[in-house]
Design an enzyme around this catalytic site. Structure first.
Site, mmCIF file in Angstrom:
data_model
loop_
_atom_site.group_PDB
_atom_site.id
_atom_site.type_symbol
_atom_site.label_atom_id
_atom_site.label_comp_id
_atom_site.label_asym_id
_atom_site.label_seq_id
_atom_site.Cartn_x
_atom_site.Cartn_y
_atom_site.Cartn_z
ATOM 1 N N ASP A 67 -11.907 15.226 -4.011
ATOM 2 C CA ASP A 67 -11.417 14.596 -5.245
ATOM 3 C C ASP A 67 -12.218 13.333 -5.540
ATOM 4 O O ASP A 67 -13.006 12.883 -4.705
ATOM 5 C CB ASP A 67 -9.912 14.291 -5.142
ATOM 6 C CG ASP A 67 -9.496 13.802 -3.765
ATOM 7 O OD1 ASP A 67 -10.342 13.223 -3.061
ATOM 8 O OD2 ASP A 67 -8.335 13.989 -3.384
ATOM 9 N N ASP A 136 3.878 11.904 -0.655
ATOM 10 C CA ASP A 136 4.649 12.749 -1.572
ATOM 11 C C ASP A 136 4.274 14.222 -1.442
ATOM 12 O O ASP A 136 4.646 15.046 -2.269
ATOM 13 C CB ASP A 136 4.479 12.278 -3.026
ATOM 14 C CG ASP A 136 3.034 12.395 -3.513
ATOM 15 O OD1 ASP A 136 2.165 12.856 -2.745
ATOM 16 O OD2 ASP A 136 2.778 12.033 -4.678
ATOM 17 N N HIS A 138 1.143 15.458 -1.452
ATOM 18 C CA HIS A 138 -0.076 15.932 -2.121
ATOM 19 C C HIS A 138 -1.151 16.318 -1.110
ATOM 20 O O HIS A 138 -1.226 15.760 -0.017
ATOM 21 C CB HIS A 138 -0.596 14.926 -3.164
ATOM 22 C CG HIS A 138 -1.139 13.644 -2.625
ATOM 23 N ND1 HIS A 138 -0.780 12.410 -3.108
ATOM 24 C CD2 HIS A 138 -2.045 13.383 -1.657
ATOM 25 C CE1 HIS A 138 -1.435 11.464 -2.472
ATOM 26 N NE2 HIS A 138 -2.200 12.028 -1.582
ATOM 27 N N GLU A 143 -0.579 16.446 -7.065
ATOM 28 C CA GLU A 143 0.717 15.797 -6.928
ATOM 29 C C GLU A 143 1.846 16.833 -7.067
ATOM 30 O O GLU A 143 1.597 17.970 -7.493
ATOM 31 C CB GLU A 143 0.849 14.709 -8.007
ATOM 32 C CG GLU A 143 -0.198 13.595 -7.910
ATOM 33 C CD GLU A 143 0.037 12.625 -6.749
ATOM 34 O OE1 GLU A 143 0.587 13.022 -5.710
ATOM 35 O OE2 GLU A 143 -0.340 11.446 -6.900
#
Ligand code: F6R
Length: 259
Positions: A67, A136, A138, A143
């Site tokens: 990313d 979270d 990811h 996400e």
């Protein structure tokens, strides 16, 4: 899925680096998907050590970022191309042209994402993809609620992720809101997935990824769909796994031909 539980973060780095090198050795022109953040750093230290001892060379390897932030100037130290140069690529014999990331400066983001997928496919796909896990759930920057079959695209970071990553920036406001990330479907295309995590703060996420229900609300649970996923974690990160003893038994009793 194989779950390997080791003592600490350094051991996570050593074991994951061995897994990665074993997969890279199988290909003449291997491709290695690299992640940023804190979790992979012990892996990169181990790979640099192996390179310095002549155990591995990267001259024929291509590395691909998982990313990249949008909106950072190319010379920003937290742009993920620069982070990977500092953490790994700049310390080994990887040719400069063999480090690839999505073109975050391209005015047409959709084109940049499609082009990134095209280059990966042209080089035969990713042989081994290293990933960390967010608080979270990811993976990459997919996400919660990301499609489990998503491809490389623009994503908006959650407030939680921007808060988690603020430690790398002078102020929380400087953390970009948007990123380009390989999709969950793109990540699942890799031949071998190696997920690393260490520390108690990762224990709940690891339990949900490995043993929780498969759900877009917890993107890391998608690793359950992969045919060759290796989860390398330390004792603290394994703290909430229901079947931790079973994973230890499986690893301790691995047949010699599988070692
Ligand atoms: C980084 C990335 C993220 C991180 C995750 C965990 O390229 O894709 O998914 O792996 O945010 O970060 P750390 O390891 O810093 O806790």
């Amino acid at each position: 899925m194989e779950v390997i539980i080791v003592a600490d973060a350094d051991a996570v780095g050593d074991v994951a680096a061995r897994q990665i090198m074993a997969t890279l050795r199988r290909r003449d022109t291997p491709t290695f998907g690299v992640a940023t953040g804190s979790s992979p750093l012990p892996v990169y230290r181990a790979l640099i050590g192996a390179y310095q001892h002549g155990v591995v060379s990267f001259t024929r390897t291509h590395m691909f970022l998982l990313d990249e932030y949008l909106g950072l100037p190319p010379d920003h130290p937290e742009s993920y191309l620069n982070v990977i140069r500092t953490a790994l690529a700049g310390h080994v014999d990887l040719p400069a042209g063999n480090l690839h990331g999505p073109d975050a400066a391209h005015p047409d983001v959709e084109h940049a994402c499609a082009e990134y997928e095209r280059v990966i496919a042209e080089l035969g796909g990713i042989d081994v993809q290293l990933i960390g896990i967010g608080s979270d759930g990811h993976i990459g920057f997919n996400e919660p609620t990301s499609s489990l079959s998503s491809r490389t695209r623009i994503k908006t970071l959650t407030a939680q992720t921007r808060h988690d990553n603020a430690r790398f920036f002078a102020s929380p406001d400087e953390v970009p809101v948007h990123v380009i990330t390989q999709g969950i479907g793109s990540i699942l295309d890799a031949g071998h997935l190696v997920l690393v995590a260490s520390g108690e703060s990762k224990a709940a996420s690891i339990a949900r990824a490995v043993e929780g229900p498969l759900a877009a609300m917890f993107p890391a649970s998608a690793i359950q769909l992969h045919r060759h996923a290796t989860v390398v974690i330390d004792e603290a990160a394994a703290g909430q796994l229901t079947l931790a003893d079973y994973y230890r038994d499986v690893y301790a009793n691995k047949p010699a031909w599988q070692q």
